[in-house]
Scaffold this active site. Structure first.
Site, PDB file in Angstrom:
ATOM      1  N   CYS A   1     127.459  86.114  79.114  1.00 12.83           N
ATOM      2  CA  CYS A   1     128.538  87.031  78.731  1.00 12.83           C
ATOM      3  C   CYS A   1     129.771  86.845  79.606  1.00 12.83           C
ATOM      4  CB  CYS A   1     128.054  88.470  78.768  1.00 12.83           C
ATOM      5  SG  CYS A   1     126.953  88.829  77.383  1.00 12.83           S
TER       6      CYS A   1
ATOM      7  N   GLU B   1     127.750  92.996  75.123  1.00 11.86           N
ATOM      8  CA  GLU B   1     129.113  92.520  75.363  1.00 11.86           C
ATOM      9  C   GLU B   1     129.518  91.494  74.303  1.00 11.86           C
ATOM     10  OE1 GLU B   1     126.498  92.679  77.425  1.00 11.86           O
ATOM     11  OE2 GLU B   1     127.131  92.503  79.514  1.00 11.86           O
TER      12      GLU B   1
ATOM     13  N   GLU C   1     118.061  92.453  70.053  1.00 10.27           N
ATOM     14  CA  GLU C   1     117.054  91.465  70.439  1.00 10.27           C
ATOM     15  C   GLU C   1     116.371  90.847  69.225  1.00 10.27           C
ATOM     16  OE1 GLU C   1     114.534  93.442  73.306  1.00 10.27           O
ATOM     17  OE2 GLU C   1     116.065  93.223  74.870  1.00 10.27           O
TER      18      GLU C   1
ATOM     19  N   CYS D   1     125.667  89.431  82.039  1.00  7.50           N
ATOM     20  CA  CYS D   1     124.869  88.250  82.393  1.00  7.50           C
ATOM     21  C   CYS D   1     125.791  87.030  82.454  1.00  7.50           C
ATOM     22  CB  CYS D   1     123.741  88.050  81.378  1.00  7.50           C
ATOM     23  SG  CYS D   1     124.282  87.359  79.797  1.00  7.50           S
TER      24      CYS D   1
ATOM     25  N   CYS E   1     123.568  89.977  73.493  1.00  2.52           N
ATOM     26  CA  CYS E   1     123.937  91.017  74.460  1.00  2.52           C
ATOM     27  C   CYS E   1     124.994  91.941  73.850  1.00  2.52           C
ATOM     28  CB  CYS E   1     124.514  90.389  75.721  1.00  2.52           C
ATOM     29  SG  CYS E   1     123.344  89.412  76.677  1.00  2.52           S
TER      30      CYS E   1
ATOM     31  N   ASN F   1     122.975  95.841  72.525  1.00  2.00           N
ATOM     32  CA  ASN F   1     122.149  94.629  72.508  1.00  2.00           C
ATOM     33  C   ASN F   1     121.243  94.615  71.278  1.00  2.00           C
ATOM     34  OD1 ASN F   1     120.813  96.737  73.965  1.00  2.00           O
ATOM     35  ND2 ASN F   1     119.455  95.293  74.981  1.00  2.00           N
TER      36      ASN F   1
HETATM   37 ZN    ZN Z   1     124.909  88.931  78.307  1.00  2.29          ZN
END
Ligand code: ZN
Length: 144
Positions: free
Chosen positions: A100, A55, A44, A97, A53, A42
């Site tokens: 994703c 993924e 940010e 999430c 993210c 990830n």
């Molecule tokens: Zn995600």
């Protein structure tokens, strides 16, 4: 290399998370049909909504190597970081999430395949199918 190595790669990739805001480290690895692995972590941003993210990073990296069509599975490891920055796994696996899941849906539909998702937890992993965690999903066929 197989799922075991992809799970380890996701766990190791969590060490490279840039997560100064959430302090939640996630690593992901896509396993390709030739056994190679592409990782992501990830990433940010001070403008929180711009954060990426793990993924999404792993899948976009595979695409940038023209390997999108070769993805057969994705592995994910997430948690608060230990002293080395690796995710400290709990009994609750870090699952993708909603955004994703939609990104994985795109890959699944492009490949006409129900991508397997492996999520590490403290005592092993859980295996999901995308169709299980994103049923009746919107996808490329809706806009074709
Ligand atoms: Zn995600």
């Amino acid at each position: 290399m197989g799922i075991k190595e992809a799970l380890e790669a996701a766990y190791d990739a969590s060490m490279h998370a840039y997560a100064p805001y959430s302090k939640y480290h996630v690593g992901a690895a896509v396993l390709l049909d030739d056994g190679s692995i592409i990782v992501g972590s990830n990433f940010e941003n001070a403008s929180y909504g711009l954060s990426l993210c793990a993924e999404a990073v792993a899948i976009a990296s595979a695409n940038s190597e023209s390997r999108l069509h070769n993805i057969i599975a994705i592995t994910i490891a997430g948690g608060k970081p230990d002293n080395d920055g690796r995710a400290m796994l709990t009994e609750i696996p870090c699952t993708p999430c909603g955004r994703c899941r939609q990104i994985i849906k795109e890959v699944s539909d492009v490949m006409d395949k129900d991508i397997a998702i492996y999520c590490l937890h403290q005592s092993g992993y859980r295996r999901y199918r995308l169709s299980e965690i994103l049923p009746d999903a919107f996808g490329p066929n809706n806009v074709a």
